[in-house]
Design a protein around this motif. Structure first.
Motif, PDB file in Angstrom:
ATOM      1  N   ILE B 168       0.804  -1.266   0.069  1.00  0.00           N
ATOM      2  CA  ILE B 168       0.001   0.056   0.100  1.00  0.00           C
ATOM      3  C   ILE B 168       0.879   1.397  -0.022  1.00  0.00           C
ATOM      4  N   GLU B 169       0.499   2.152  -0.730  1.00  0.00           N
ATOM      5  CA  GLU B 169       1.407   3.478  -0.799  1.00  0.00           C
ATOM      6  C   GLU B 169       0.326   4.507  -1.183  1.00  0.00           C
ATOM      7  N   LEU B 170       0.788   5.669  -0.609  1.00  0.00           N
ATOM      8  CA  LEU B 170      -0.059   6.896  -0.685  1.00  0.00           C
ATOM      9  C   LEU B 170       0.365   7.997  -1.754  1.00  0.00           C
ATOM     10  N   VAL B 171      -0.372   8.231  -2.551  1.00  0.00           N
ATOM     11  CA  VAL B 171      -0.051   9.601  -3.388  1.00  0.00           C
ATOM     12  C   VAL B 171      -0.941  10.476  -3.033  1.00  0.00           C
ATOM     13  N   PRO B 172      -0.191  11.741  -2.888  1.00  0.00           N
ATOM     14  CA  PRO B 172      -0.920  12.925  -2.351  1.00  0.00           C
ATOM     15  C   PRO B 172      -1.475  13.704  -3.715  1.00  0.00           C
ATOM     16  N   VAL B 173      -2.909  14.138  -3.258  1.00  0.00           N
ATOM     17  CA  VAL B 173      -3.707  15.179  -4.124  1.00  0.00           C
ATOM     18  C   VAL B 173      -3.388  16.411  -3.292  1.00  0.00           C
ATOM     19  N   THR B 174      -3.561  16.422  -2.128  1.00  0.00           N
ATOM     20  CA  THR B 174      -3.403  17.596  -1.387  1.00  0.00           C
ATOM     21  C   THR B 174      -2.065  17.052  -0.690  1.00  0.00           C
ATOM     22  N   HIS B 175      -1.018  17.927  -0.590  1.00  0.00           N
ATOM     23  CA  HIS B 175       0.320  17.540   0.017  1.00  0.00           C
ATOM     24  C   HIS B 175       0.064  17.673   1.434  1.00  0.00           C
ATOM     25  N   PRO B 176       0.864  16.501   2.043  1.00  0.00           N
ATOM     26  CA  PRO B 176       0.495  16.158   3.444  1.00  0.00           C
ATOM     27  C   PRO B 176       1.309  17.228   4.378  1.00  0.00           C
ATOM     28  N   ASN B 177       1.862  18.201   3.655  1.00  0.00           N
ATOM     29  CA  ASN B 177       2.797  19.176   4.502  1.00  0.00           C
ATOM     30  C   ASN B 177       1.810  20.320   4.365  1.00  0.00           C
ATOM     31  N   ASP B 178       0.708  20.337   3.733  1.00  0.00           N
ATOM     32  CA  ASP B 178      -0.051  21.626   3.416  1.00  0.00           C
ATOM     33  C   ASP B 178      -1.636  21.271   3.866  1.00  0.00           C
ATOM     34  N   ALA B 181      -6.548  23.148   9.352  1.00  0.00           N
ATOM     35  CA  ALA B 181      -8.009  22.904   9.829  1.00  0.00           C
ATOM     36  C   ALA B 181      -9.204  23.390   8.949  1.00  0.00           C
ATOM     37  N   GLY B 182     -10.295  22.662   8.985  1.00  0.00           N
ATOM     38  CA  GLY B 182     -11.537  23.384   8.149  1.00  0.00           C
ATOM     39  C   GLY B 182     -11.403  23.099   6.799  1.00  0.00           C
ATOM     40  N   GLU B 183     -10.265  22.396   6.271  1.00  0.00           N
ATOM     41  CA  GLU B 183     -10.015  22.445   4.834  1.00  0.00           C
ATOM     42  C   GLU B 183     -10.225  20.826   4.427  1.00  0.00           C
ATOM     43  N   THR B 184     -10.409  20.518   3.233  1.00  0.00           N
ATOM     44  CA  THR B 184     -10.845  19.313   2.680  1.00  0.00           C
ATOM     45  C   THR B 184      -9.588  18.711   2.079  1.00  0.00           C
ATOM     46  N   ALA B 185      -8.900  17.782   2.498  1.00  0.00           N
ATOM     47  CA  ALA B 185      -7.641  17.082   1.932  1.00  0.00           C
ATOM     48  C   ALA B 185      -8.248  15.998   1.076  1.00  0.00           C
ATOM     49  N   SER B 186      -7.401  15.730  -0.079  1.00  0.00           N
ATOM     50  CA  SER B 186      -7.283  14.588  -0.842  1.00  0.00           C
ATOM     51  C   SER B 186      -6.159  13.655  -1.026  1.00  0.00           C
ATOM     52  N   PHE B 187      -6.296  12.633  -0.964  1.00  0.00           N
ATOM     53  CA  PHE B 187      -5.211  11.590  -1.071  1.00  0.00           C
ATOM     54  C   PHE B 187      -5.651  10.328  -1.900  1.00  0.00           C
ATOM     55  N   GLN B 188      -4.747   9.445  -2.701  1.00  0.00           N
ATOM     56  CA  GLN B 188      -5.078   8.672  -3.289  1.00  0.00           C
ATOM     57  C   GLN B 188      -4.344   7.230  -2.765  1.00  0.00           C
ATOM     58  N   LEU B 189      -4.757   6.087  -2.614  1.00  0.00           N
ATOM     59  CA  LEU B 189      -4.183   4.849  -2.089  1.00  0.00           C
ATOM     60  C   LEU B 189      -3.981   3.889  -3.409  1.00  0.00           C
ATOM     61  N   LEU B 190      -2.648   3.263  -3.306  1.00  0.00           N
ATOM     62  CA  LEU B 190      -2.459   2.258  -4.460  1.00  0.00           C
ATOM     63  C   LEU B 190      -2.097   1.002  -3.699  1.00  0.00           C
ATOM     64  N   VAL B 191      -2.600   0.007  -4.090  1.00  0.00           N
ATOM     65  CA  VAL B 191      -2.161  -1.256  -3.816  1.00  0.00           C
ATOM     66  C   VAL B 191      -1.384  -2.084  -4.999  1.00  0.00           C
ATOM     67  N   ASP B 192       0.073  -2.342  -4.657  1.00  0.00           N
ATOM     68  CA  ASP B 192       1.064  -2.988  -5.814  1.00  0.00           C
ATOM     69  C   ASP B 192       0.860  -1.862  -6.976  1.00  0.00           C
ATOM     70  N   GLY B 193       0.816  -0.713  -6.659  1.00  0.00           N
ATOM     71  CA  GLY B 193       0.885   0.367  -7.920  1.00  0.00           C
ATOM     72  C   GLY B 193      -0.469   0.954  -8.624  1.00  0.00           C
ATOM     73  N   ILE B 217     -12.236   9.175  12.212  1.00  0.00           N
ATOM     74  CA  ILE B 217     -12.878   9.628  11.148  1.00  0.00           C
ATOM     75  C   ILE B 217     -12.843   8.230  10.005  1.00  0.00           C
ATOM     76  N   ASN B 218     -13.812   7.863   9.525  1.00  0.00           N
ATOM     77  CA  ASN B 218     -13.751   6.832   8.903  1.00  0.00           C
ATOM     78  C   ASN B 218     -14.081   6.890   7.360  1.00  0.00           C
ATOM     79  N   VAL B 219     -13.317   6.538   6.397  1.00  0.00           N
ATOM     80  CA  VAL B 219     -13.428   6.832   4.962  1.00  0.00           C
ATOM     81  C   VAL B 219     -13.108   5.728   4.300  1.00  0.00           C
ATOM     82  N   GLY B 225      -9.305   4.953  -5.908  1.00  0.00           N
ATOM     83  CA  GLY B 225      -8.365   5.027  -4.992  1.00  0.00           C
ATOM     84  C   GLY B 225      -8.438   6.071  -4.222  1.00  0.00           C
ATOM     85  N   LYS B 226      -9.040   7.134  -4.472  1.00  0.00           N
ATOM     86  CA  LYS B 226      -9.043   8.615  -3.754  1.00  0.00           C
ATOM     87  C   LYS B 226     -10.051   8.433  -2.422  1.00  0.00           C
ATOM     88  N   PHE B 227      -9.525   9.422  -1.492  1.00  0.00           N
ATOM     89  CA  PHE B 227     -10.491   9.650  -0.380  1.00  0.00           C
ATOM     90  C   PHE B 227     -10.277  11.058  -0.019  1.00  0.00           C
TER      91      PHE B 227
END
Lengths: 171, 269
Positions: B168-178, B181-193, B217-219, B225-227
């Motif tokens: 499992i690997e994480l691909v940022p849509v929103t950068h994890p260092n950006d 609070a109050g904003e919505t972040a988006s990420f993608q998860l990959l399994v075996d790419g 928070i459950n999503v 692959g995005k949440f």
């Protein structure tokens, strides 16, 4: 979003460019704070577009005299400025950065043809002033204004790290 | 301290990730946004029930992999492992985003020898020699887990998010260092790419010790692959997702357990 940016564009097409020049005066009050350990605040002032992107950086006051540029360490504490533009800049920025200021009122004025304002298209903007103090607090004030259509005398009152912030637009 | 016991406890914890009773593994950064090249990041590495408190076992520093913005490997400094946590420093000499990660790859097996239940764990390459000749009812499973966190000097960069196509690997849509609070972040998860649909993601804000509920928070990831997650308040957040499948690299292993953990810092507006 679409509509308002259209409105912004209209005057730009109607008015000839030289008529757009206006001056901007900014007055930032740094309040007296009774703290056991007082450091002068880091202060950033900038102009934002409606989408929060930075149209122009006006001032960044920080500890720029520290050896090895160590004063940049705390620039991130002005976290909205840091996010919106600070982190993409190479400090110090000519004509923008300066030393921290003592308690009192600090007037800064910008000519319409200055680097800070010359690129500003007519429209609605927000002036943002953010202050962060080491071992202290942080405060951000925003003042919406219109550029450069009419004379405006605006202000916002800070509660903790900033006193009164005044903006004067002189067409 | 019995190092063998400690290592076993940690491995067991990693292996358990994904079950309801799992402890939480984490790398907690001192801060994630830096304005000064040459700053120091310090990180706590532990496994615990509570976030982010040291009340179970430390994570072993041998697995640490720190990647600099230019892709090079960075050595941790002043590493130390105590009873309850490991700690280490990282000198941030480049502009951009660093990845601090602990990767765990292992093979676990249950078997019987002369009617007695036995357990074995180790590397896949040691499997053949590790299980005695007379063993019966050999049941092996493979695990691949990542525990990560990120820190940025200056402008966030994305070089360290290059994926390997494994686990499992994480691909940022929103950068994890950006994150704010109050904003919505988006990420993608990959399994075996590949984009992983239907992965359940659990996100828990830190300081669990000072409240009664986990407030998790459950999503679930979509087909791509995005949440998304809207950060309710500023603070450190722990994120975990797990998955199981049969895509093992060893014929002896019937199942594969995958896990991914990240710690993010969300700043106030």
């Amino acid at each position: 979003m679409k509509l308002s940016s259209f409105k912004v564009l209209v005057p730009a097409m109607v008015l000839p460019m030289p008529a757009l020049a206006a001056d901007l005066e900014l007055n930032i009050e740094i309040p007296r704070i009774n703290a056991a350990e007082y450091h002068r605040p880091y202060v950033a002032a900038w102009i934002e577009k409606a989408d929060n992107s930075v149209a122009s950086n006006l001032a960044v006051w920080y500890d720029l005299d520290m050896k090895n540029g160590e004063g940049t360490k705390w620039l991130k504490d002005m976290r909205q400025w840091w996010r919106r533009s600070g982190r993409t800049l190479q400090m110090p920025v000519d004509g923008v950065s300066g030393a921290t200021r003592p308690v009192g009122q600090h007037a800064v004025s910008f000519k319409g043809n200055s680097k800070a304002l010359a690129g500003l298209a007519p429209g609605r903007y927000t002036l943002v002033v953010e202050a962060a103090r080491e071992v202290g607090g942080r405060e951000m004030l925003t003042i919406p204004f219109e550029w450069p259509a009419k004379a405006q005398n605006l202000s916002a009152q800070g509660k903790t790290e900033l006193g009164k912030v005044k903006v004067v637009v002189k067409p | 301290m019995n190092l063998k016991l400690l290592a076993a406890a940690v491995v067991a914890t990693f292996a358990l990730a994904g079950t309801a009773q799992a402890h939480k593994a984490w790398l907690q950064p001192s801060q994630t946004v830096f304005s000064d090249k040459g700053s120091w990041l310090t990180v706590d590495a532990a496994v615990s029930n509570d976030l982010f408190y040291f009340n179970h076992v430390p994570l072993p520093l041998e697995r640490l992999q720190i990647t600099a913005p230019d892709g090079s490997s960075v050595q941790p400094q002043n590493g130390a492992t105590g009873k309850l946590r490991s700690v280490f420093d990282v000198e941030l000499s480049q502009e951009g985003t660093y990845k601090v990660a602990m990767n765990n790859e292992g093979l676990f097996a249950n078997y019987k020898l002369g009617g007695e239940a036995k357990r074995w764990r180790g590397k896949a390459s040691e499997f053949k020699s590790g299980i005695p000749a007379g063993a019966t009812e050999v049941n092996a499973s493979e695990s691949l887990g990542r525990v990560e966190t990120f820190a940025t000097v200056g402008k966030p960069s994305t070089n360290v998010f290059k994926t390997t196509g494994k686990g499992i690997e994480l691909v940022p849509v929103t950068h994890p260092n950006d994150l704010f609070a109050g904003e919505t972040a988006s990420f993608q998860l990959l399994v075996d790419g590949k984009p992983a649909a239907g992965l359940k993601v659990e996100i828990v804000p830190g300081s669990t010790r000072y409240r009664d509920q986990q407030n998790e928070i459950n999503v679930t990831t979509g087909n791509d692959g995005k949440f998304e997650v809207k950060w309710p308040q500023a603070g450190m957040y722990w994120l975990e997702t797990t998955s199981e499948d049969a895509k093992t690299t060893l014929p002896e292993a019937k199942q594969r357990r995958l896990s991914y953990v990240a710690v993010f810092e969300v700043l106030p507006q």
